[in-house]
Motif scaffolding. Structure first.
Motif, short mmCIF file in Angstrom:
data_model
loop_
_atom_site.label_atom_id
_atom_site.label_comp_id
_atom_site.label_asym_id
_atom_site.label_seq_id
_atom_site.Cartn_x
_atom_site.Cartn_y
_atom_site.Cartn_z
N SER A 68 0.45 -0.94 0.21
CA SER A 68 -0.09 -0.04 -0.26
C SER A 68 0.85 1.34 -0.12
CB SER A 68 -0.58 -0.20 1.05
OG SER A 68 -1.89 1.22 0.97
N SER A 69 1.69 0.86 0.42
CA SER A 69 3.15 2.35 0.91
C SER A 69 3.88 2.92 -0.25
CB SER A 69 3.63 2.30 1.90
OG SER A 69 4.84 3.49 2.32
N ALA A 70 3.94 1.27 -0.72
CA ALA A 70 4.82 1.23 -2.76
C ALA A 70 3.85 2.37 -3.50
CB ALA A 70 5.21 0.19 -2.92
N ALA A 71 2.61 1.25 -3.08
CA ALA A 71 1.46 1.62 -4.76
C ALA A 71 1.02 3.32 -4.22
CB ALA A 71 0.24 0.86 -4.21
N GLU A 72 1.18 3.66 -2.87
CA GLU A 72 0.80 5.22 -3.09
C GLU A 72 1.97 6.40 -3.13
OE1 GLU A 72 -1.45 7.50 -1.20
OE2 GLU A 72 -2.57 5.84 -0.79
N ILE A 73 3.39 5.57 -3.41
CA ILE A 73 4.50 6.98 -3.60
C ILE A 73 4.84 6.47 -5.44
CG2 ILE A 73 7.57 6.19 -4.42
CD1 ILE A 73 7.10 5.46 -1.10
N ASP B 237 4.68 9.67 -8.06
CA ASP B 237 5.28 9.46 -9.32
C ASP B 237 5.15 9.38 -10.79
OD1 ASP B 237 7.15 9.88 -7.14
OD2 ASP B 237 8.63 7.64 -7.60
N ILE B 238 4.05 9.20 -11.07
CA ILE B 238 3.48 9.37 -12.18
C ILE B 238 2.66 10.59 -12.23
CG2 ILE B 238 1.49 8.15 -13.38
CD1 ILE B 238 1.83 5.41 -11.78
N LEU C 210 12.90 7.12 -14.85
CA LEU C 210 13.66 6.45 -14.52
C LEU C 210 13.53 6.42 -13.05
CD1 LEU C 210 17.41 7.09 -15.37
CD2 LEU C 210 15.54 5.27 -15.96
N THR C 211 12.86 7.62 -12.36
CA THR C 211 12.93 7.15 -10.80
C THR C 211 10.78 6.71 -11.11
OG1 THR C 211 13.37 9.23 -9.71
CG2 THR C 211 11.32 8.71 -8.51
N THR C 212 10.27 6.66 -11.60
CA THR C 212 9.10 6.30 -11.89
C THR C 212 9.18 5.04 -12.21
OG1 THR C 212 7.91 9.01 -12.47
CG2 THR C 212 6.76 6.51 -13.01
N ARG C 213 9.53 4.55 -12.84
CA ARG C 213 10.26 3.04 -12.88
C ARG C 213 10.70 2.32 -11.62
NH1 ARG C 213 13.30 3.60 -19.09
NH2 ARG C 213 11.64 3.45 -20.36
N THR C 214 11.44 2.91 -10.76
CA THR C 214 12.31 2.46 -9.66
C THR C 214 10.87 2.36 -8.42
OG1 THR C 214 14.37 3.16 -9.99
CG2 THR C 214 13.51 3.17 -8.00
N ALA C 215 9.53 3.21 -8.86
CA ALA C 215 9.20 3.37 -7.69
C ALA C 215 7.66 1.86 -8.10
CB ALA C 215 8.06 4.41 -7.79
N ALA D 96 -0.48 -2.54 -16.46
CA ALA D 96 -1.03 -1.44 -16.73
C ALA D 96 0.14 -0.08 -17.46
CB ALA D 96 -2.07 -1.19 -16.54
N ILE D 97 0.55 0.01 -15.66
CA ILE D 97 1.68 0.99 -15.88
C ILE D 97 3.12 0.45 -15.91
CG2 ILE D 97 2.46 2.02 -14.04
CD1 ILE D 97 -0.06 3.32 -14.79
N GLU D 98 2.87 -0.75 -16.31
CA GLU D 98 4.62 -1.57 -17.02
C GLU D 98 3.76 -1.32 -18.54
OE1 GLU D 98 7.32 -5.27 -17.59
OE2 GLU D 98 4.84 -5.47 -16.74
#
Length: 200
Positions: A44-49, A53-54, A67-72, A141-143
């Motif tokens: 849940s925390s990672a999904a919020e980040i 970032d998106i 790159l930051t968003t890909r890392t997230a 989908a985000i991938e």
């Protein structure tokens, strides 16, 4: 990565060793439940980040922010791997699995459906996305946006849809955490609780 059999066994045996035998059933159940709840909170925390970032990427597109968003995305996927493939436990949590990760997608259903949605002229919200195919509601989908079609994130329609999907993933993360608040193994024997965890 899922916790190994050895690490789970050590954790559970250590936890049980700290309590009396009379509390063994409760301790085992709580330990198994605690592992799932912790994993759900991490997702849940990672999904919020990732969602944030998106939104940042769409506001100011750059290779650095991409790159930051890909890392997230990778961090969120890593958190999801601790729960992915579960077949036992909270029914509410298990019901969320497909909308978080539609997989395997051998026929590129996600890509095809996203292309169809991009043709629509609308402001996408998490609620709108929730009414579409589960193939476009989650991590796949985000991938697709981040790795296959990043140029879509330089366009208003692409960002609109990606933001809606990011919001939907964050929403699913919150629902997942809520679903794991209750312990589905409360009344089980220690052996059954452990076999439920290890048996996926």
């Amino acid at each position: 990565m899922k916790l190994s059999l050895l690490s789970v066994s050590i954790l559970l045996s250590t936890t049980i060793g700290l309590t009396g035998c009379n509390d063994e059933q409760q301790t085992m159940s709580n330990a198994v439940h605690g592992l799932h709840l912790q994993s759900a909170k991490q997702f849940s925390s990672a999904a919020e980040i990732l969602d944030d970032d998106i939104a940042s990427l769409c506001r100011h597109y750059s290779e650095e922010q991409l790159l930051t968003t890909r890392t997230a995305w990778q961090n969120t996927m890593s958190a999801w791997m601790q729960l992915q493939g579960r077949e036992k436990g909270s029914e509410e949590a298990l019901a969320l699995s497909w909308q978080i990760q539609f997989w395997p997608d051998k026929k590129d259903t996600t890509g095809r459906k996203l292309k169809q949605l991009l043709k629509q002229d609308k402001m996408w919200t998490a609620s709108d996305v929730s009414e579409e195919s589960i193939a476009v509601q989650g991590m796949g989908a985000i991938e697709w946006f981040l790795y296959e079609q990043p140029t879509q994130l330089q366009e208003a329609k692409g960002c609109n849809l990606a933001n809606g999907i990011g919001d939907r993933i964050a929403q699913s993360g919150q629902q997942l955490e809520e679903a794991w608040q209750d312990n589905p193994w409360q009344q089980m024997t220690p052996q059954l609780a452990l076999s439920e965890y290890l048996g996926h």
